[in-house]
Design an enzyme around this catalytic site. Structure first.
Site, short mmCIF file in Angstrom:
data_model
loop_
_atom_site.label_atom_id
_atom_site.label_comp_id
_atom_site.label_asym_id
_atom_site.label_seq_id
_atom_site.Cartn_x
_atom_site.Cartn_y
_atom_site.Cartn_z
N HIS A 33 0.73 5.03 1.27
CA HIS A 33 -0.15 5.94 2.52
C HIS A 33 0.80 7.23 2.44
O HIS A 33 1.94 7.32 2.52
CB HIS A 33 0.20 5.05 3.71
CG HIS A 33 -0.44 5.92 5.01
ND1 HIS A 33 -1.84 5.98 5.14
CD2 HIS A 33 0.03 6.67 6.04
CE1 HIS A 33 -2.27 6.64 6.01
NE2 HIS A 33 -0.92 7.34 6.52
N ASP B 40 -2.53 0.63 8.07
CA ASP B 40 -1.29 1.12 7.74
C ASP B 40 -0.20 0.81 8.70
O ASP B 40 0.77 1.56 9.03
CB ASP B 40 -1.62 2.63 7.84
CG ASP B 40 -2.54 3.36 6.73
OD1 ASP B 40 -2.73 2.72 6.03
OD2 ASP B 40 -3.47 4.10 7.50
N SER C 138 4.91 6.74 2.60
CA SER C 138 5.52 5.50 2.98
C SER C 138 4.87 4.41 2.02
O SER C 138 3.51 4.44 1.59
CB SER C 138 5.35 4.99 4.21
OG SER C 138 5.51 6.06 5.13
N ASN D 222 0.83 -1.14 -0.10
CA ASN D 222 0.14 0.03 0.02
C ASN D 222 0.87 1.21 -0.17
O ASN D 222 1.91 1.32 0.55
CB ASN D 222 -0.83 -0.03 1.23
CG ASN D 222 -1.82 1.34 1.39
OD1 ASN D 222 -2.39 1.61 0.38
ND2 ASN D 222 -1.60 1.88 2.45
#
Ligand code: GRF
Length: 221
Positions: free
Chosen positions: A113, A149, A140, A111
């Site tokens: 973020h 996260d 990140s 992911n």
């Protein structure tokens, strides 16, 4: 993943500028990969249009059509699995993913973020960074776990917070750095230089002591 062309599935809920950065990097030969499908939870998301314009299968399911989150995730991940991805990339996918859906993909789902994790997990990261008065902010890329996260961070890019910034100005500065950060991280993953082993990120077979700092599209030697 290094031999055949790595297959990516992208999950997106919105405008899809990170998806576009991936598509552009593939097109101009900076990223050896193919986007095998784009999936999401918002049928009208512009990301899906970008995918279709590039001739890539794109499909959104509506969460309201399912009994609950687990059922939705199961249906979405069945679609994802149907394109046989090597790696799933969450690029602006705005729904929580449950542990059951994630389990088969551990170490194969990332992911991006918009904060320097572990700071500012969750939503409204730019406004919260401004309110906290931090001098630096950024983005990140991390492996996804059921901890929102909170999965192991692979790489980050930093930007300064400037006098007079509002959340939109700061978001735009971070977004400019997200695109090269995501592409550079994917270059390492697709070349099998980055792997997740026992919940630790390894680069070239050695544990990363701290997230890579990829300020520009430059890879570690
Ligand atoms: C990006 O800021 C990403 O970090 C966050 O959502 C935004 C998506 O932007 N998770 P886009 O849809 O890729 O343009």
């Amino acid at each position: 993943m290094a031999d055949a062309t790595p297959r990516l599935a992208v999950l997106a809920s919105g405008r899809g500028s990170n998806l576009q950065a991936i598509l552009d990097a593939i097109d101009d030969g900076r990223l050896h990969a193919q986007v095998a499908g784009v999936f999401g939870d918002k049928p009208r998301a512009f990301a899906l249009e970008r995918a279709r314009a590039a001739g890539i299968p794109a499909r959104a399911l509506r969460p309201g059509d399912f009994a609950g989150r687990d059922e939705f995730d199961a249906a979405l991940f069945a679609e994802v699995a149907s394109v046989r991805p090597d790696l799933i990339v969450c690029a602006g996918y705005m729904r929580l993913l449950g542990a059951a859906a994630l389990a088969p993909w551990a170490g194969r789902i990332i992911n991006i973020h918009p904060s320097l994790l572990p700071d500012f997990k969750g939503l409204d990261t730019h406004a919260r960074a401004l309110a906290a008065g931090v001098p630096e902010h950024g983005a990140s890329v991390h492996f996804v776990t059921a901890d929102l996260d909170g999965g192991p961070v692979i790489a980050q890019a930093r930007v300064p917070v400037l006098d007079g910034d509002d959340a939109d100005a700061l978001a735009a500065r971070v977004l400019d750095t997200e695109h090269p950060l995501l592409v550079a991280t994917l270059q390492l993953l697709c070349a099998a230089r980055i792997v997740l082993r026992d919940e630790v990120v390894e680069l070239d077979g050695r544990p990363l002591a701290a997230p890579l700092q990829l300020a520009s599209n430059r890879l570690p030697a």
